[in-house]
Design a protein around this motif. Structure first.
Motif, mmCIF file in Angstrom:
data_model
loop_
_atom_site.group_PDB
_atom_site.id
_atom_site.type_symbol
_atom_site.label_atom_id
_atom_site.label_comp_id
_atom_site.label_asym_id
_atom_site.label_seq_id
_atom_site.Cartn_x
_atom_site.Cartn_y
_atom_site.Cartn_z
ATOM 1 N N HIS A 244 27.832 -22.414 20.455
ATOM 2 C CA HIS A 244 27.212 -21.119 20.190
ATOM 3 C C HIS A 244 25.818 -21.054 20.823
ATOM 4 C CE1 HIS A 244 26.498 -17.390 17.931
ATOM 5 N NE2 HIS A 244 25.270 -17.853 17.730
ATOM 6 N N PHE A 245 25.084 -22.144 20.708
ATOM 7 C CA PHE A 245 23.734 -22.176 21.284
ATOM 8 C C PHE A 245 23.793 -22.102 22.806
ATOM 9 C CE2 PHE A 245 19.632 -23.926 22.496
ATOM 10 C CZ PHE A 245 18.777 -23.349 21.559
ATOM 11 N N PHE A 246 24.753 -22.801 23.407
ATOM 12 C CA PHE A 246 24.929 -22.719 24.855
ATOM 13 C C PHE A 246 25.190 -21.275 25.282
ATOM 14 C CE2 PHE A 246 26.718 -27.306 25.590
ATOM 15 C CZ PHE A 246 25.438 -27.818 25.427
ATOM 16 N N ALA A 247 26.018 -20.574 24.514
ATOM 17 C CA ALA A 247 26.448 -19.232 24.901
ATOM 18 C C ALA A 247 25.395 -18.169 24.637
ATOM 19 C CB ALA A 247 27.737 -18.868 24.167
ATOM 20 N N THR A 248 24.588 -18.351 23.585
ATOM 21 C CA THR A 248 23.690 -17.273 23.157
ATOM 22 C C THR A 248 22.215 -17.638 23.164
ATOM 23 O OG1 THR A 248 23.755 -17.905 20.816
ATOM 24 C CG2 THR A 248 25.537 -16.461 21.623
ATOM 25 N N GLY A 249 21.914 -18.946 23.169
ATOM 26 C CA GLY A 249 20.522 -19.359 23.043
ATOM 27 C C GLY A 249 19.999 -19.253 21.623
ATOM 28 N N GLU A 250 20.894 -18.956 20.691
ATOM 29 C CA GLU A 250 20.492 -18.806 19.291
ATOM 30 C C GLU A 250 21.222 -19.823 18.422
ATOM 31 O OE1 GLU A 250 21.397 -14.808 18.236
ATOM 32 O OE2 GLU A 250 19.882 -13.936 19.569
ATOM 33 N N ARG A 251 20.565 -20.204 17.349
ATOM 34 C CA ARG A 251 21.164 -21.171 16.440
ATOM 35 C C ARG A 251 22.116 -20.469 15.483
ATOM 36 N NH1 ARG A 251 19.051 -26.837 14.561
ATOM 37 N NH2 ARG A 251 20.905 -27.449 13.408
ATOM 38 N N LEU A 252 23.332 -20.963 15.413
ATOM 39 C CA LEU A 252 24.323 -20.448 14.476
ATOM 40 C C LEU A 252 23.968 -20.924 13.069
ATOM 41 C CD1 LEU A 252 27.128 -18.941 14.444
ATOM 42 C CD2 LEU A 252 28.181 -21.206 14.473
ATOM 43 N N ALA A 253 24.152 -20.035 12.089
ATOM 44 C CA ALA A 253 23.902 -20.436 10.701
ATOM 45 C C ALA A 253 24.793 -21.616 10.339
ATOM 46 C CB ALA A 253 24.175 -19.259 9.768
ATOM 47 N N GLY A 254 24.270 -22.513 9.532
ATOM 48 C CA GLY A 254 25.035 -23.670 9.105
ATOM 49 C C GLY A 254 26.212 -23.269 8.243
ATOM 50 N N PRO A 255 27.104 -24.206 7.978
ATOM 51 C CA PRO A 255 28.285 -23.892 7.184
ATOM 52 C C PRO A 255 27.909 -23.494 5.757
ATOM 53 C CG PRO A 255 28.038 -26.259 7.399
ATOM 54 C CD PRO A 255 27.037 -25.637 8.324
ATOM 55 N N THR A 256 28.670 -22.570 5.207
ATOM 56 C CA THR A 256 28.475 -22.199 3.814
ATOM 57 C C THR A 256 28.990 -23.321 2.911
ATOM 58 O OG1 THR A 256 30.656 -21.171 3.642
ATOM 59 C CG2 THR A 256 28.826 -19.769 4.395
ATOM 60 N N LEU A 257 28.654 -23.227 1.652
ATOM 61 C CA LEU A 257 29.161 -24.194 0.687
ATOM 62 C C LEU A 257 30.688 -24.186 0.688
ATOM 63 C CD1 LEU A 257 28.874 -26.170 -1.686
ATOM 64 C CD2 LEU A 257 28.700 -24.178 -3.204
ATOM 65 N N GLN A 258 31.279 -22.999 0.752
ATOM 66 C CA GLN A 258 32.726 -22.917 0.728
ATOM 67 C C GLN A 258 33.335 -23.558 1.969
ATOM 68 O OE1 GLN A 258 34.020 -21.947 -2.140
ATOM 69 N NE2 GLN A 258 36.000 -22.675 -1.358
ATOM 70 N N GLU A 259 32.686 -23.405 3.127
ATOM 71 C CA GLU A 259 33.182 -24.048 4.346
ATOM 72 C C GLU A 259 33.123 -25.564 4.217
ATOM 73 O OE1 GLU A 259 32.489 -21.507 8.315
ATOM 74 O OE2 GLU A 259 30.643 -21.853 7.183
ATOM 75 N N ARG A 260 32.099 -26.067 3.600
ATOM 76 C CA ARG A 260 31.998 -27.521 3.397
ATOM 77 C C ARG A 260 33.130 -28.012 2.492
ATOM 78 N NH1 ARG A 260 26.429 -30.235 3.943
ATOM 79 N NH2 ARG A 260 25.232 -28.775 5.200
ATOM 80 N N ILE A 261 33.361 -27.275 1.433
ATOM 81 C CA ILE A 261 34.417 -27.668 0.502
ATOM 82 C C ILE A 261 35.781 -27.598 1.176
ATOM 83 C CG2 ILE A 261 35.621 -26.974 -1.614
ATOM 84 C CD1 ILE A 261 32.834 -26.065 -2.666
ATOM 85 N N GLU A 262 36.019 -26.547 1.940
ATOM 86 C CA GLU A 262 37.319 -26.405 2.604
ATOM 87 C C GLU A 262 37.532 -27.487 3.656
ATOM 88 O OE1 GLU A 262 39.946 -24.482 1.911
ATOM 89 O OE2 GLU A 262 38.766 -23.985 0.129
ATOM 90 N N ALA A 263 36.488 -27.822 4.408
ATOM 91 C CA ALA A 263 36.619 -28.895 5.403
ATOM 92 C C ALA A 263 36.889 -30.223 4.717
ATOM 93 C CB ALA A 263 35.357 -28.985 6.253
ATOM 94 N N CYS A 264 36.191 -30.473 3.626
ATOM 95 C CA CYS A 264 36.396 -31.709 2.860
ATOM 96 C C CYS A 264 37.823 -31.773 2.319
ATOM 97 C CB CYS A 264 35.385 -31.767 1.724
ATOM 98 S SG CYS A 264 35.470 -33.269 0.735
#
Length: 335
Positions: A244-264
């Motif tokens: 995302h940073f390569f494409a836009t030069g902007e930092r993508l927001a980090g994963p949400t709590l729910q994304e962390r739980i789902e990945a785990c």
């Protein structure tokens, strides 16, 4: 232009998941692939274990369609055994074979394998040539700058290994003597890339832990791609954030709590599918702290997760985490 290893098209600037012992197994590779890893490798596999049909070594050969392209990484100190191991690994159906000439661990080095070969370049060249001859798959290598500060010989290594047929080289910006201490030095990696004799892709590895650093080092060191290791442990989102940073030069927001739980949860499910419920649960224990790094007062949950053997209870604990921290969304970015 796309970066290619043989006929494998990796796109214009690939992000590679480094092979890591006890980490980069199929369940972990699954969540990294979901988040944008372009090329991944198995944990390193002992050539001795393969030719002796050791169960642990054989299981590490497992590769799945969802993770392609994927390479099997082997290591060893005996040339004939490395040739035999290559033939066995190729039968498992990877997209390429990778040779580990970088592992600094004493138990590996003492057997004349891993980074030990940086002290014997003629043997390294001969071993590599035999591996290349043993398979029709592309062969790549991962190594370090040299054995120590007085023998940084990766410039010569790159030329000689290319001459015997390797099709890509990943370089960790430390010597064997440094282990994982101090800062990685990528300046010699840039020299290798600038060498007019070098035609194969050169990938840089070591200390890339943020999108900003990945973007800066991409330009500064002129490499063809970046290999990410420790920064991805418990944080597979590093790949999507870098892209995302390569494409836009902007930092993508980090994963949400729910994304962390789902990945785990996904990681846990894949671990159980791969190794069975009991072993899958036990091997997942090393990952919980990393997935939830930055959550305040998480220790009581971690202690429960790493001691529980009942799958339904583990799922309930993950649900409880979701509820307990639902209003606390200030999760720390990786450091």
């Amino acid at each position: 232009m796309s970066v290619k290893i043989g006929n494998i098209d990796l796109g214009p600037f690939p992000l590679l998941l480094a092979p890591m012992e006890d980490v980069s197994d199929p369940p972990f590779r699954f969540v990294c692939k979901q988040n944008g890893a372009d090329l991944m490798y198995t944990e390193f596999i002992s050539s001795e274990g393969l030719i002796r049909d050791a169960a642990k070594s054989k299981q590490k050969l497992d590769v799945f369609e969802y993770e392609r392209p994927v390479g099997i990484q082997i290591f060893g100190g005996d040339i004939d055994h490395m040739r035999e191991a290559t033939e066995i690994a190729a039968q498992a159906g990877p997209d390429l074979i990778d040779i580990n000439y970088g592992c600094p661990v004493k138990a590996v080095v003492c057997k004349g394998a891993g980074s030990s070969l940086l002290q014997d370049i003629p043997k390294m060249v001969k071993m590599t040539a035999e591996v290349v001859k043993a398979t029709s798959l592309p062969v790549t290598v991962k190594t370090r700058l040299g054995w120590d500060d007085t023998t940084k010989n990766v410039y010569e290594v790159a030329e000689r290994l290319q001459d015997v047929g390797i099709q890509a080289l990943s370089i960790h910006g430390r010597t064997r003597a440094q282990l994982y201490k101090g800062q990685a030095d990528w300046s010699l990696i840039r020299e290798v890339k600038r060498n007019p004799r070098i035609r194969i892709p050169i990938f840089g590895n070591g200390d890339v832990d943020s999108p900003e650093k990945a973007a800066a080092w991409r330009m500064e060191y002129e490499i063809d791609g970046i290999m990410i290791g420790r920064a991805a442990i418990g944080y597979p989102w590093i790949f999507r954030e870098v892209k995302h940073f390569f494409a836009t030069g902007e930092r993508l927001a980090g994963p949400t709590l729910q994304e962390r739980i789902e990945a785990c949860r996904t990681h846990l499910d894949k671990s159980i599918q791969w190794k069975g419920e009991r072993t899958g649960i036990l091997e997942m224990r090393r990952h919980y702290a990393n997935y939830f790094k930055g959550l305040p007062d998480f220790k009581p949950y971690r202690m429960k997760l790493v001691s529980e053997l009942n799958l339904a209870t583990i799922y309930q604990l993950l649900d409880d985490i979701s509820g307990s921290y639902a209003n606390n969304c200030t999760l720390l970015q990786p450091v």
